[in-house]
Design an enzyme around this catalytic site. Sequence first.
Site, short mmCIF file in Angstrom:
data_model
loop_
_atom_site.label_atom_id
_atom_site.label_comp_id
_atom_site.label_asym_id
_atom_site.label_seq_id
_atom_site.Cartn_x
_atom_site.Cartn_y
_atom_site.Cartn_z
N HIS A 78 0.85 -1.19 0.00
CA HIS A 78 0.00 0.00 0.00
C HIS A 78 0.89 1.24 0.00
O HIS A 78 1.76 1.37 0.84
CB HIS A 78 -0.91 0.02 1.23
CG HIS A 78 -2.05 -0.95 1.16
ND1 HIS A 78 -3.31 -0.63 1.57
CD2 HIS A 78 -2.11 -2.21 0.69
CE1 HIS A 78 -4.11 -1.67 1.37
NE2 HIS A 78 -3.40 -2.65 0.84
N TYR A 207 -8.99 5.65 7.87
CA TYR A 207 -9.11 6.01 9.29
C TYR A 207 -10.15 7.13 9.38
O TYR A 207 -9.92 8.21 8.84
CB TYR A 207 -7.78 6.52 9.85
CG TYR A 207 -6.71 5.46 10.04
CD1 TYR A 207 -5.92 5.04 8.97
CD2 TYR A 207 -6.48 4.91 11.29
CE1 TYR A 207 -4.93 4.08 9.16
CE2 TYR A 207 -5.49 3.94 11.49
CZ TYR A 207 -4.72 3.54 10.41
OH TYR A 207 -3.74 2.58 10.59
N PRO A 298 -3.78 0.45 19.33
CA PRO A 298 -3.58 -0.06 17.97
C PRO A 298 -3.56 1.00 16.85
O PRO A 298 -3.03 0.72 15.78
CB PRO A 298 -4.77 -1.02 17.78
CG PRO A 298 -5.78 -0.63 18.79
CD PRO A 298 -5.02 -0.07 19.94
N LYS A 302 1.43 -0.09 15.27
CA LYS A 302 2.85 -0.17 15.62
C LYS A 302 3.24 -1.40 16.45
O LYS A 302 4.42 -1.74 16.54
CB LYS A 302 3.27 1.09 16.39
CG LYS A 302 3.30 2.34 15.54
CD LYS A 302 4.43 2.29 14.53
CE LYS A 302 4.30 3.32 13.44
NZ LYS A 302 4.55 2.84 12.11
N TYR A 390 4.24 6.60 10.03
CA TYR A 390 3.37 5.47 9.68
C TYR A 390 4.17 4.37 8.98
O TYR A 390 4.01 3.18 9.30
CB TYR A 390 2.21 5.95 8.81
CG TYR A 390 1.08 4.96 8.74
CD1 TYR A 390 0.06 4.98 9.68
CD2 TYR A 390 1.05 3.96 7.76
CE1 TYR A 390 -0.97 4.04 9.65
CE2 TYR A 390 0.03 3.03 7.72
CZ TYR A 390 -0.98 3.08 8.66
OH TYR A 390 -1.98 2.15 8.63
#
Length: 396
Positions: A78, A207, A298, A302, A390
């Site tokens: 991704h 998100y 979560p 990570k 990220y």
Amino acid sequence: MGTLKQLRTQVGIVGAGPAGLTLARLLERQGVDAVVLEDRSRDYVEHRIRAGVLEQGSVDLLVEAGVAERMKREGAVHEGIELQFAGERHRIALSELTGGHSIVVYGQTEVVKDLINARISSGGPLLFDVDDVHLSDIASDAPKVTFRHGGEAFELSCDIVAGCDGYHGPCRAAVPQGALRSYERDYPFAWLGILAAVAPSNDELVYAHHESGFALLSMRTPQLSRLYVQCRPNDDLANWPDERIWEQLQLRLGLPGWNLAEGLVLEKGITPMRSLVYEPMQHGSLYLAGDACHIVPPTGAKGLNLALHDVKVLAEAVVEFYRSRSRKWLEGYSERCLRRVWRAEHFSWWMTSMLHRPADGNEFEIKLQLAQLRYIVSSLAAATSLAENYVGLPTV
Ligand code: FAD
Ligand code: DHB
């Protein structure tokens, strides 16, 4: 207790989660012997649904460990994620913003299956269904792990014990009171997660910040979706029949002109949210790794990545110990890991705080969240900061 059967290895590893199995594999490749002890069954460990996002560094480590063939075939690369708030979706172009870095979506269950297969094919000791794991002499350089397996009692003598036994395991508890310091934060919410037999409705993770609470659209394979909704910390699954879950997902992720496809719910569970670090991550000849010594909420994915980074550092230190007989690298283990741990603690706390509905509905806080989200999608600097965290920062 009857007679104890005596066993001997170089590194005793407690826990066959991602940390313990990866450590065993990395050591095996360098000619260091280990015995892995797991109290659950193989089937249980292989089907425990948890994380799904691998940073590039984690992918590289699994390649180095020689367990990445299936991940290369089946994992999905991704190059971006989406943030949704105030009824709009915005793309964060991870790869463009980070000089070509990306993430791979491949379930933790699959990573664990690949590692177990590799361990079994190489004949390395890996015992499931062990009971009564107990550590002794960890202050010395000859620690021992006693346990029961198949109706017999064993004592495993080691040079080093690796506590890869997760948050509830016995290793951290073997450290004398007062030798570790904990730093902790609880959150007034949790995630209810489902695995659903339906093609993911979006190509990338979403998100979503919403007045009814956070939601996340993720996936495992082209046929399997993984979805989460914010719920109360002590919420009961009985409050969440499938219809209510889909209704909340539709509400929180919905956009005009976009359809969230529904499917059969194959699994559901509630994940508590907590930030927690124990320092130092070692005591005598015991070295803790992964969830045994740190937990992140979560949001930001990570947990698994940190566990893999710890054992990369630990494997290097162990190999150096056997090569040089110097404990210098082992002594520096905790310090080398903790910088990354705290960076991830900060990022996970920050993502969590920005995206979840405050429990008291505090409107000032909600305005701050929206201001921060707008800043991220309108400033290259802010978007880059999110993106580089990220995809995973290099070891600092
Ligand atoms: P674990 O995976 O916990 O492995 C520890 C192992 O030790 C287990 O196999 C356990 O059975 C074994 N063990 C425990 N006690 C004993 C004993 N007495 N004797 C022998 N063995 C023992 N992270 C994300 O990034 N995204 C997510 O969506 C996400 N969801 C999660 C959901 C849940 C319910 C949990 C608990 C964690 C989740 N995480 C998630 C975090 C991520 O999965 C963990 O960070 C990761 O599993 C850490 O790996 P580990 O090997 O350190 O620990
Ligand atoms: C998943 C879990 C996460 O915590 C996250 O931030 C993204 C994805 C997942 O399980 O797919």
